[in-house]
Design a protein around this motif. Structure first.
Motif, PDB file in Angstrom:
ATOM      1  N   ASN A 225       0.824  -1.219   0.000  1.00 52.88           N
ATOM      2  CA  ASN A 225       0.000   0.000   0.000  1.00 52.88           C
ATOM      3  C   ASN A 225       0.850   1.258   0.000  1.00 52.88           C
ATOM      4  N   GLN A 226       2.101   1.118  -0.432  1.00 52.40           N
ATOM      5  CA  GLN A 226       2.987   2.274  -0.525  1.00 52.40           C
ATOM      6  C   GLN A 226       3.989   2.037  -1.637  1.00 52.40           C
ATOM      7  N   MET A 227       4.740   3.080  -2.011  1.00 55.87           N
ATOM      8  CA  MET A 227       5.722   2.948  -3.095  1.00 55.87           C
ATOM      9  C   MET A 227       7.094   3.375  -2.582  1.00 55.87           C
TER      10      MET A 227
ATOM     11  N   TYR B 229       8.113   4.102   1.291  1.00 55.31           N
ATOM     12  CA  TYR B 229       7.220   5.270   1.427  1.00 55.31           C
ATOM     13  C   TYR B 229       7.734   6.533   0.718  1.00 55.31           C
TER      14      TYR B 229
ATOM     15  N   SER C 136       6.027   7.230  -2.666  1.00 53.23           N
ATOM     16  CA  SER C 136       4.643   7.716  -2.526  1.00 53.23           C
ATOM     17  C   SER C 136       4.633   9.193  -2.193  1.00 53.23           C
TER      18      SER C 136
ATOM     19  N   PHE D  41       3.027  11.693  -4.783  1.00 54.56           N
ATOM     20  CA  PHE D  41       1.629  12.025  -4.460  1.00 54.56           C
ATOM     21  C   PHE D  41       1.483  12.894  -3.208  1.00 54.56           C
TER      22      PHE D  41
ATOM     23  N   ASN E  65       1.728  11.939  -0.278  1.00 52.48           N
ATOM     24  CA  ASN E  65       1.172  11.145   0.829  1.00 52.48           C
ATOM     25  C   ASN E  65       1.975   9.851   0.913  1.00 52.48           C
TER      26      ASN E  65
ATOM     27  N   ASN F 234       0.545   6.563   0.901  1.00 50.92           N
ATOM     28  CA  ASN F 234      -0.235   5.345   0.642  1.00 50.92           C
ATOM     29  C   ASN F 234      -0.692   5.218  -0.812  1.00 50.92           C
ATOM     30  N   GLU F 235      -0.077   5.955  -1.737  1.00 47.01           N
ATOM     31  CA  GLU F 235      -0.423   5.763  -3.149  1.00 47.01           C
ATOM     32  C   GLU F 235       0.790   5.222  -3.894  1.00 47.01           C
ATOM     33  N   LYS F 236       0.541   4.671  -5.055  1.00 45.57           N
ATOM     34  CA  LYS F 236       1.650   4.092  -5.819  1.00 45.57           C
ATOM     35  C   LYS F 236       1.415   4.280  -7.312  1.00 45.57           C
TER      36      LYS F 236
END
Length: 471
Positions: free
Chosen positions: A269-271, A294, A297, A301, A303, A305-307
């Motif tokens: 849930n992260q990049m 993290y 992300s 973004f 934040n 929690n995006e990838k």
């Protein structure tokens, strides 16, 4: 003969365009940033009525004149290349490119050249306010000129305001092209980057003369002005670069994935973001990778929690959308040139902050232990610009116009030998011009402010001093 020395006409044309663009780019940001600094110095001279400040402005104006005269010549070759090596590209985008390129030519050759001539040769013949207005028109003109080129390039990365008729892109909305969000983002990035080019050059020249205790009061002023501009430019280029990266995730995801050498879409849930990697196009993975969770992300973004999509997933999507082919750019030069650009941006910011601190300590007259570094710092923004250009332009391959025209379909039907001969000719011309520019700038900068009748070899003595000041 389809190849020469193992290179096709497409390979040589791409190499020729890339290298001549980089050569030309040696002059453009320098002209834009340097003109702004001279306009600021001239404003200080006008407000104070100081002969010393006027003298300082003429000195840097002489350096600007040298660079401008040589740089104008290099731009002509760039536009010549479109018709010679990129016939497919010219046919496809000619209806759109014609307007911004024509406006750029008007700005560069009419606005800048005319008012620069009036400013320089009108000394003592036009009022002070008119002289000040001329140099500000030159400064704004260089920025507007650069803006039109950025708008043209931004359309290639993010096509808007057009429709396809008979296999050609035809303009349908001029305002959409002018206000292309990609162009506005890049304008902020490139113009602030240009300020760093001019600022670090003025810093180096000023530090050199402060060290020699030559015209200390004058060069202390130029050092302060350049230092403030260097700090503003370094901060601006960092913030606008961050925004550019985030927009690439949205409209050029393959390029962004190449920036990060992100081959596979993250499963969590992260990049993460790689700090060190050895990408391999053949293996479609990194041979070595050190990354921080993290961080990717946050950079992409804002934040945790995006990838973004990985290169391999995007390749499958592009094949389904555009047909069979390899849509993956050459990742390692994109990845490393991106990091060189970011690293040099960090160095420029740190050097600016260090000298701001010295200023507050009252130690500005002594350039300090970083003096040798300060003398080579003018190279840093140039190298950052070159690296950014490589990352941006190689990152969008195989597209020359994103999603519409591939580079292989844009090249002219020329023999590799023809392209090679023109490549050699361009290199000779450009290297000669750059060598001449560096030689004249270095000799003139080292000579410093001097009386018109104090001649030094190869350096013409300009009318630095205002009327009534010469003894």
């Amino acid at each position: 003969m389809n190849e020469i020395l193992g290179f096709s006409a497409l390979d040589l044309s791409r190499f020729q365009f890339a290298t001549t663009s980089i050569f030309h780019y040696f002059f453009v940001p320098f002209t834009v940033g340097f003109a702004f600094l001279i306009a600021v110095l001239q404003t200080l001279a006008y407000r104070s009525g100081s002969a010393r400040m006027e003298n300082l402005t003429r000195f840097f104006g002489h350096l600007f004149f040298i660079n401008f005269a040589v740089g104008v010549v290099t731009g002509i070759v760039q536009e010549f290349q479109f018709g010679m090596n990129w016939q497919g590209f010219s046919n496809f985008v000619g209806n759109i490119f014609g307007v911004p390129l024509a406006l750029e030519v008007l700005m560069a050759f009419f606005l800048e050249s005319t008012f620069l001539g009036i400013w320089w040769f009108g000394k003592g013949r036009i009022p002070a306010w008119a002289s000040l207005a001329c140099i500000w028109i030159v400064s704004v003109g260089t920025m507007i000129s650069a803006f039109w080129i950025i708008i043209a390039n931004a359309w290639m990365q993010h096509p808007v305001g057009f429709e396809i008729r008979d296999g050609r892109a035809v303009m349908t909305d001029f305002s959409a092209i002018v206000f292309n969000p990609k162009g506005l983002e890049w304008s902020a990035h490139i113009l602030t980057g240009s300020l760093t080019v001019g600022a670090f050059f003025v810093l180096a020249v000023s530090a050199y003369h402060l060290r020699r205790r030559h015209e200390v009061e004058s060069f202390r002023t130029s050092f302060k002005v350049a230092l403030v501009v260097a700090l503003v430019g370094s901060l601006g280029v960092t913030l606008s670069g961050h925004e550019q990266g985030q927009s690439a995730v949205r409209d050029q995801p393959m390029k962004y994935a190449a920036f990060s050498a992100l081959w596979d879409t993250p499963t969590g849930n992260q990049m993460p973001e790689s700090l060190l990697a050895l990408p391999s196009n053949g293996l479609r993975e990194n041979r070595l990778e050190v990354s921080l969770p993290y961080l990717g992300s946050f950079l992409a973004f804002n934040n945790f929690n995006e990838k973004a999509q990985g290169i391999n997933e995007l390749q499958r999507e592009y094949v389904a959308k555009y047909g069979p082919g390899d849509y993956v750019p050459w990742v390692w030069p994109v990845y490393w040139s991106f990091r060189v650009m970011v690293g040099l941006g960090g160095v420029m910011l740190l050097v600016s902050l260090y000298y701001i601190w010295r200023w507050r300590q009252g130690k500005l007259d002594d350039p300090g232990r970083l003096y040798p570094l300060l003398l080579v710092m003018p190279l840093a923004p140039h190298l950052a610009n070159f690296s950014g250009f490589i990352a941006t332009e190689m990152g969008r391959q195989p597209w020359i116009v994103q999603g519409l025209l591939r580079t292989q379909d844009a090249v002219s039907n020329l023999s590799p030998l023809t392209v090679l001969l023109s490549l050699v000719a361009f290199w000779v011309v450009y290297l000669t011009l750059i060598g001449l520019d560096v030689f004249l700038l270095t000799r003139t900068a080292r000579a410093g402010i001097h009386e018109p009748d104090v001649e030094t070899p190869s350096i013409p003595s300009p009318e630095y001093l205002p009327e009534g000041v010469r003894s």
